[in-house]
Design a protein around this motif. Structure first.
Motif, PDB file in Angstrom:
ATOM      1  N   LYS A  49       0.859  -1.060   0.042  1.00  0.00           N
ATOM      2  CA  LYS A  49       0.122  -0.008   0.025  1.00  0.00           C
ATOM      3  C   LYS A  49       0.972   1.348   0.058  1.00  0.00           C
ATOM      4  O   LYS A  49       0.540   2.333  -0.760  1.00  0.00           O
ATOM      5  N   THR A  50       1.888   1.181   0.820  1.00  0.00           N
ATOM      6  CA  THR A  50       2.698   2.256   0.903  1.00  0.00           C
ATOM      7  C   THR A  50       3.728   2.425  -0.164  1.00  0.00           C
ATOM      8  O   THR A  50       3.858   3.636  -0.694  1.00  0.00           O
ATOM      9  N   GLU A  51       4.029   1.314  -0.493  1.00  0.00           N
ATOM     10  CA  GLU A  51       5.072   1.397  -1.828  1.00  0.00           C
ATOM     11  C   GLU A  51       4.408   1.860  -2.999  1.00  0.00           C
ATOM     12  O   GLU A  51       4.916   2.706  -3.812  1.00  0.00           O
ATOM     13  N   ILE A 133      -0.894   9.798   2.780  1.00  0.00           N
ATOM     14  CA  ILE A 133      -1.242  10.048   4.222  1.00  0.00           C
ATOM     15  C   ILE A 133      -1.488   8.523   4.486  1.00  0.00           C
ATOM     16  O   ILE A 133      -2.299   7.838   4.210  1.00  0.00           O
ATOM     17  N   ASP A 134      -0.204   8.112   5.375  1.00  0.00           N
ATOM     18  CA  ASP A 134      -0.180   6.805   5.627  1.00  0.00           C
ATOM     19  C   ASP A 134      -0.702   6.434   6.928  1.00  0.00           C
ATOM     20  O   ASP A 134      -0.505   7.031   7.861  1.00  0.00           O
ATOM     21  N   GLU A 135      -1.502   5.180   6.854  1.00  0.00           N
ATOM     22  CA  GLU A 135      -2.028   4.812   8.184  1.00  0.00           C
ATOM     23  C   GLU A 135      -2.774   5.555   8.947  1.00  0.00           C
ATOM     24  O   GLU A 135      -2.659   5.858  10.052  1.00  0.00           O
ATOM     25  N   VAL A 136      -3.997   6.176   8.226  1.00  0.00           N
ATOM     26  CA  VAL A 136      -4.799   7.021   8.481  1.00  0.00           C
ATOM     27  C   VAL A 136      -5.692   6.780   9.693  1.00  0.00           C
ATOM     28  O   VAL A 136      -6.192   7.179  10.773  1.00  0.00           O
TER      29      VAL A 136
HETATM   30 MG   LIG Z   1       2.398   0.835   4.911  1.00  0.00          MG
END
Ligand SMILES: [Mg+2]
Ligand SMILES: Nc1ncnc2c1ncn2[C@@H]1O[C@H](COP(=O)(O)OP(=O)(O)OP(=O)(O)O)[C@@H](O)[C@H]1O
Length: 291
Positions: A49-51, A133-136
């Motif tokens: 997801k982040t990548e 917006i990571d790990e909201v």
């Molecule tokens: Mg992540």
């Protein structure tokens, strides 16, 4: 690079950036880019997801601006802060007479003393940025409501300076591990995509892109074993990140095959909970052979 014309073109561009997206994910990103909508990626841990936000930024030559959410994050950390230390120094450098002058105070709350945080930076950068917006899900409700406002019109008002507006919004990628439900209002604003585990064939491909040093035969065995691990009721099932780690681990220890003893020696790369380790140990043979 210009925006992609088709989902297929986007998929190919991501692939060149080392990211293998399936049709669903590529479509969600394509729509997000085309309609200027934020995209919300929910899914298991370590499934890319982040990548994908990082790769989107790199392949389109945009700046990656990351807002990492956590419990207790507040608007100051997300928007802007005044540089108190520098303001204090400036005040001390001013004479009594200068201090009573209005312009001195105005300068103290001018652009020179403003510390830009990710959301302000993203509004200023507009479509030259990807805002991650990571790990909201880690942030609390109030912060989520505040995000919703920002995402609605991409403008930020700083009382001392004025309103700053993005002419064209950045691509916004929100990620969540679903430690809590997000509000409908936020979801409604976004294009939603659930990122599941990749199919075994795709996972083999991903590992071969990310850990090309390992042999394909070993990679296939590891992917099969990881899929069997996911079928056990583990507290922390392994993500793609763990599959890659495991292949790399096996490669550095010089293992060319995956037998029960090798799994036992190297499973710290994939299984990271004590109870899970016990469970895996009790099922070693099934994991290596699928029996
Ligand atoms: Mg992540
Ligand atoms: N489809 C993919 N193509 C290429 N690499 C991938 C893909 N999916 C996962 N990866 C790899 O897996 C690693 C982990 O991905 P990432 O950190 O983005 O996971 P995540 O979903 O954000 O996990 P978390 O929920 O733990 O934050 C990445 O560094 C990347 O190497």
């Amino acid at each position: 690079m210009a925006s992609p014309a088709t989902v297929g073109e986007l998929t190919e561009t991501l692939r060149q950036g080392g990211y293998l997206a399936d049709r669903g994910l590529a479509t969600a990103l394509f729509v997000a880019l085309s309609l200027n909508r934020p995209v919300l990626l929910e899914g298991e841990v370590g499934v890319g997801k982040t990548e994908v936000a990082k790769v989107m930024a790199s392949v389109f030559g945009r700046k990656l601006i990351r807002l990492q959410c956590y419990e207790g994050i507040d608007t100051n950390q997300a928007l802007y802060e005044w540089d108190y230390a520098r303001q204090m120094l400036q005040i001390r450098a001013l004479s009594e007479r200068q201090l009573t002058d209005d312009t001195a105070v105005d300068t103290l709350f001018g652009p020179k003393f403003l510390l830009e945080r990710p959301l302000l930076e993203a509004v200023r950068a507009g479509d030259r940025a990807v805002l991650l917006i990571d790990e909201v899900d880690r942030a609390d409700d109030e912060f989520e409501a505040f995000l919703l406002e920002i995402l609605a019109d991409f403008q930020i008002t700083i009382p001392e300076i004025g309103t700053i507006r993005a002419e064209t919004p950045p691509l916004v990628v929100l990620t969540s591990n679903r430690t809590r439900e997000l509000h409908d209002a936020l979801k409604r604003r976004c294009i939603y995509h659930w990122v599941g585990y990749p199919s075994p064939e795709r996972e083999v491909e991903i590992v071969m892109v990310r850990a090309p040093e390992a042999s394909e035969a070993l990679t296939r065995k590891v992917v099969a074993a990881v899929n069997r691990l996911r079928a056990l009721e583990l507290a922390k099932p392994p993500g793609v990140a763990e599959t890659i780690d495991w292949v790399r681990t096996l490669d550095v220890v010089g293992a060319s095959d995956l037998d029960a003893a090798t799994v036992e020696d190297t499973m710290g790369a994939v299984v990271k909970e004590r109870d899970d380790l016990e469970l895996v140990r009790a099922n070693l043979d099934g994991i290596v052979s699928g029996g």
